[in-house]
Design an enzyme around this catalytic site. Structure first.
Site, PDB file in Angstrom:
ATOM      1  N   LYS A  24     -21.330  45.322  -2.799  1.00  0.00           N
ATOM      2  CA  LYS A  24     -20.374  44.645  -3.697  1.00  0.00           C
ATOM      3  C   LYS A  24     -19.850  43.341  -3.101  1.00  0.00           C
ATOM      4  O   LYS A  24     -19.800  42.322  -3.770  1.00  0.00           O
ATOM      5  CB  LYS A  24     -19.124  45.522  -3.940  1.00  0.00           C
ATOM      6  N   ARG A  99     -10.262  50.878  -8.663  1.00  0.00           N
ATOM      7  CA  ARG A  99     -10.961  51.996  -8.028  1.00  0.00           C
ATOM      8  C   ARG A  99     -10.516  53.330  -8.604  1.00  0.00           C
ATOM      9  O   ARG A  99     -11.019  54.364  -8.178  1.00  0.00           O
ATOM     10  CB  ARG A  99     -10.659  51.990  -6.536  1.00  0.00           C
ATOM     11  N   ARG A 133     -23.458  48.125   9.522  1.00  0.00           N
ATOM     12  CA  ARG A 133     -22.711  46.960   9.016  1.00  0.00           C
ATOM     13  C   ARG A 133     -21.716  46.449  10.057  1.00  0.00           C
ATOM     14  O   ARG A 133     -21.035  47.224  10.718  1.00  0.00           O
ATOM     15  CB  ARG A 133     -21.949  47.342   7.745  1.00  0.00           C
ATOM     16  N   ARG A 166     -16.205  47.552  11.226  1.00  0.00           N
ATOM     17  CA  ARG A 166     -14.910  47.931  10.664  1.00  0.00           C
ATOM     18  C   ARG A 166     -14.548  49.330  11.135  1.00  0.00           C
ATOM     19  O   ARG A 166     -15.426  50.174  11.259  1.00  0.00           O
ATOM     20  CB  ARG A 166     -15.010  47.934   9.124  1.00  0.00           C
ATOM     21  N   ARG A 177     -15.275  58.099   2.466  1.00  0.00           N
ATOM     22  CA  ARG A 177     -15.097  57.053   1.450  1.00  0.00           C
ATOM     23  C   ARG A 177     -16.055  57.267   0.280  1.00  0.00           C
ATOM     24  O   ARG A 177     -15.726  56.998  -0.870  1.00  0.00           O
ATOM     25  CB  ARG A 177     -15.285  55.666   2.087  1.00  0.00           C
TER      26      ARG A 177
END
Ligand code: AMP
Length: 228
Positions: A24, A99, A133, A166, A177
């Site tokens: 996203k 969300r 990531r 992160r 998540r």
């Protein structure tokens, strides 16, 4: 990236939906650059608040680190403050908001959205991307240790900020998540389908490059503009 295509006159109020680590941010940033429209990522706004020890940052911290959603009233108030700013008059690209159904209802009362882009990504890709990531903690640009490393280790190609993993990209939190996404956010797919403004973009190819993803989304946006 420059806005080479003189698209700044196109009115855009778009939402990106999709699982965490589903692309996203990459797609939203690419589209924001291309159409010269503000990119509003609620996760980035929260990280900015956290970094600056603001009241919102302190309220959000525990939820974010646990991979949970920040309560609706906090997110909605923060988002509302952002989209009433002058640069959003002609549109914005929302990434990570809404969300939950109450967030989508609240947004509907604030403004009219013209297109919702849903990135369809399978769980395997989500988990594998989460483990590799790394992101710039200054500008939010996303990298991948394997497929899209920074030119200089730990330094952002765009802004020279610090690039690292992160806190909420550790495997257990990624799974958490993803579960939260399925429970709280996936119902929005139907919510927007029923409003007739949903476009699905299949992203099942793990080798798809960021540029290919951005091109697919660009095409979907141009198709939707042609239909209007
Ligand atoms: P993101 O960068 O979009 O993955 O967001 C990072 C974290 O910020 C999420 O896991 C949530 O804790 C929080 N967050 C961001 N956007 C929202 C939202 N719309 N509603 C609730 N929490 C959010």
């Amino acid at each position: 990236m420059e806005n080479e295509n003189n698209n700044s006159d196109i009115n855009l109020k778009k939402i990106f939906l999709g699982p965490p680590n589903g692309g996203k941010g990459t797609a939203a940033r690419g589209i924001s650059n291309h159409f010269d429209t503000p990119h509003i990522a609620t996760g980035d706004l929260f990280r900015h608040h956290l970094k600056n020890d603001t009241e919102i940052g302190l309220k959000a911290k525990g939820f974010m680190e646990a991979g949970e959603l920040v309560p609706d009233e906090i997110v909605i108030a923060m988002l509302k403050d952002r989209i009433i700013q002058e640069d959003c008059i002609c549109g914005f690209i929302l990434d990570g908001f809404p969300r939950t159904v109450p967030q989508a209802e609240a947004l509907k009362n604030i403004t009219e959205i013209d297109l919702v882009i849903n990135l369809e990504v399978n769980d395997e890709i989500v988990v594998s991307r989460g483990s590799s990531r790394i992101v710039c903690h200054d500008c939010g640009e996303s990298y991948n240790m394997v497929r899209k490393p920074t030119k200089v280790d730990g330094v952002c190609d765009s802004c020279e900020g610090v690039v690292k993993r992160r806190k909420d990209d550790h495997p257990d939190t990624v799974q958490k998540r993803l579960n939260v996404y399925k429970q709280e956010t996936q119902p929005l797919i139907n919510f927007y389908r029923e409003l007739g403004i949903l476009t699905n973009i299949p992203c099942e190819d793990i080798n798809q490059t960021p540029n290919e993803l951005i091109e697919n989304v660009k095409q979907a946006i141009l198709d939707s503009i042609r239909k209007e």
